[in-house]
Design a protein around this motif. Structure first.
Motif, PDB file in Angstrom:
ATOM      1  N   VAL A  92       3.222   0.784  -4.536  1.00 36.13           N
ATOM      2  CA  VAL A  92       4.603   0.527  -4.116  1.00 36.13           C
ATOM      3  C   VAL A  92       4.659  -0.080  -2.715  1.00 36.13           C
ATOM      4  N   THR A  93       3.825   0.416  -1.809  1.00 37.92           N
ATOM      5  CA  THR A  93       3.858  -0.074  -0.430  1.00 37.92           C
ATOM      6  C   THR A  93       2.970  -1.297  -0.211  1.00 37.92           C
ATOM      7  N   GLY A  94       2.027  -1.525  -1.085  1.00 36.76           N
ATOM      8  CA  GLY A  94       1.098  -2.637  -0.908  1.00 36.76           C
ATOM      9  C   GLY A  94       0.046  -2.356   0.152  1.00 36.76           C
ATOM     10  N   LEU A 134      -0.811   9.841  -7.872  1.00 35.77           N
ATOM     11  CA  LEU A 134       0.377   9.737  -7.019  1.00 35.77           C
ATOM     12  C   LEU A 134       0.067   8.967  -5.735  1.00 35.77           C
ATOM     13  N   VAL A 135      -1.116   9.171  -5.177  1.00 31.17           N
ATOM     14  CA  VAL A 135      -1.545   8.388  -4.010  1.00 31.17           C
ATOM     15  C   VAL A 135      -1.645   6.912  -4.397  1.00 31.17           C
ATOM     16  N   LEU A 136      -2.186   6.629  -5.575  1.00 33.65           N
ATOM     17  CA  LEU A 136      -2.274   5.252  -6.053  1.00 33.65           C
ATOM     18  C   LEU A 136      -0.878   4.648  -6.209  1.00 33.65           C
ATOM     19  N   LEU A 137       0.080   5.438  -6.641  1.00 33.61           N
ATOM     20  CA  LEU A 137       1.460   4.959  -6.751  1.00 33.61           C
ATOM     21  C   LEU A 137       1.987   4.524  -5.378  1.00 33.61           C
ATOM     22  N   SER A 180       3.306  -0.516 -13.653  1.00 28.52           N
ATOM     23  CA  SER A 180       3.347   0.051 -15.005  1.00 28.52           C
ATOM     24  C   SER A 180       2.050   0.794 -15.326  1.00 28.52           C
ATOM     25  N   MET A 181       0.921   0.276 -14.841  1.00 26.15           N
ATOM     26  CA  MET A 181      -0.358   0.952 -15.047  1.00 26.15           C
ATOM     27  C   MET A 181      -0.347   2.334 -14.387  1.00 26.15           C
ATOM     28  N   VAL A 182       0.127   2.396 -13.154  1.00 29.27           N
ATOM     29  CA  VAL A 182       0.164   3.664 -12.433  1.00 29.27           C
ATOM     30  C   VAL A 182       1.169   4.619 -13.070  1.00 29.27           C
ATOM     31  N   ALA A 183       2.283   4.102 -13.549  1.00 30.32           N
ATOM     32  CA  ALA A 183       3.280   4.959 -14.207  1.00 30.32           C
ATOM     33  C   ALA A 183       2.695   5.602 -15.459  1.00 30.32           C
ATOM     34  N   VAL A 184       1.941   4.837 -16.236  1.00 29.53           N
ATOM     35  CA  VAL A 184       1.304   5.393 -17.437  1.00 29.53           C
ATOM     36  C   VAL A 184       0.250   6.422 -17.039  1.00 29.53           C
ATOM     37  N   MET A 185      -0.515   6.137 -15.994  1.00 27.84           N
ATOM     38  CA  MET A 185      -1.515   7.101 -15.519  1.00 27.84           C
ATOM     39  C   MET A 185      -0.857   8.414 -15.096  1.00 27.84           C
ATOM     40  N   ILE A 186       0.214   8.321 -14.328  1.00 26.00           N
ATOM     41  CA  ILE A 186       0.899   9.525 -13.860  1.00 26.00           C
ATOM     42  C   ILE A 186       1.491  10.290 -15.038  1.00 26.00           C
ATOM     43  N   LEU A 193      -7.828  -1.260  -5.508  1.00 29.83           N
ATOM     44  CA  LEU A 193      -9.129  -1.000  -6.122  1.00 29.83           C
ATOM     45  C   LEU A 193      -9.698   0.348  -5.699  1.00 29.83           C
ATOM     46  N   ALA A 194      -9.550   0.697  -4.429  1.00 33.36           N
ATOM     47  CA  ALA A 194     -10.065   1.986  -3.953  1.00 33.36           C
ATOM     48  C   ALA A 194      -9.313   3.142  -4.615  1.00 33.36           C
ATOM     49  N   GLY A 195      -7.985   3.039  -4.681  1.00 36.69           N
ATOM     50  CA  GLY A 195      -7.199   4.085  -5.341  1.00 36.69           C
ATOM     51  C   GLY A 195      -7.520   4.187  -6.819  1.00 36.69           C
ATOM     52  N   LEU A 196      -7.653   3.042  -7.463  1.00 37.53           N
ATOM     53  CA  LEU A 196      -7.993   3.033  -8.886  1.00 37.53           C
ATOM     54  C   LEU A 196      -9.377   3.626  -9.112  1.00 37.53           C
ATOM     55  N   TRP A 197     -10.318   3.324  -8.228  1.00 38.96           N
ATOM     56  CA  TRP A 197     -11.658   3.872  -8.353  1.00 38.96           C
ATOM     57  C   TRP A 197     -11.635   5.393  -8.249  1.00 38.96           C
ATOM     58  N   LEU A 198     -10.838   5.924  -7.340  1.00 40.89           N
ATOM     59  CA  LEU A 198     -10.756   7.379  -7.177  1.00 40.89           C
ATOM     60  C   LEU A 198     -10.157   8.052  -8.417  1.00 40.89           C
TER      61      LEU A 198
END
Length: 128
Positions: free
Chosen positions: A14-16, A7-10, A84-90, A24-29
């Motif tokens: 969304v905000t950039g 959700l943080v990655l989302l 779309s990647m983050v939506a699938v993850m969530i 990359l940092a959010g994806l790494w976490l």
């Protein structure tokens, strides 16, 4: 934890926020949290099924590979971008939490009904 990080990655997507480094940092976490799940989940799943550990491990492996193969194309179908990647993850994290919530109650009661009557003498311990 992984759902919260997704959700943080989302929010980052969304905000950039942070640009590519934020992504990359959010994806790494999120992926770092993923590294802790399969081994622990497998141990918990196999704990009560020592008498058929090989079969149970094979089912777990097949499900992991099969689900990954079915879910991965959703990113492309939904647009092939970061959102779309983050939506699938969530979606996957939410589904995992739902399955965990449903399965935990049965696990705490001694397993699924067809195995609940099995006593300790009928189970094979991992160290046997």
């Amino acid at each position: 934890m992984q759902l919260g990080l997704a959700l943080v990655l989302l929010v980052v997507v969304v905000t950039g926020a942070g640009g590519p480094f934020g992504l990359l940092a959010g994806l790494w976490l999120v992926l770092a949290a993923q590294g802790m799940i399969p081994a622990n989940a497998s141990i918990l799943a196999l704990q009560k099924y020592g008498h058929m550990a090989g079969t149970a491990a094979a089912v777990i492996g097949a499900l992991q590979s099969g689900v990954a193969g079915l879910i991965s194309p959703l990113v492309g179908v939904l647009g092939g971008n970061a959102l779309s990647m983050v939506a699938v993850m969530i979606g996957n994290c939410a589904l995992a939490v739902t399955v965990l919530a449903a399965g935990t109650a049965a696990y705490r009661k001694g397993g699924w009904p067809e195995h609940a009557e099995r006593d300790d003498d009928q189970r094979v311990n991992a160290d046997d």
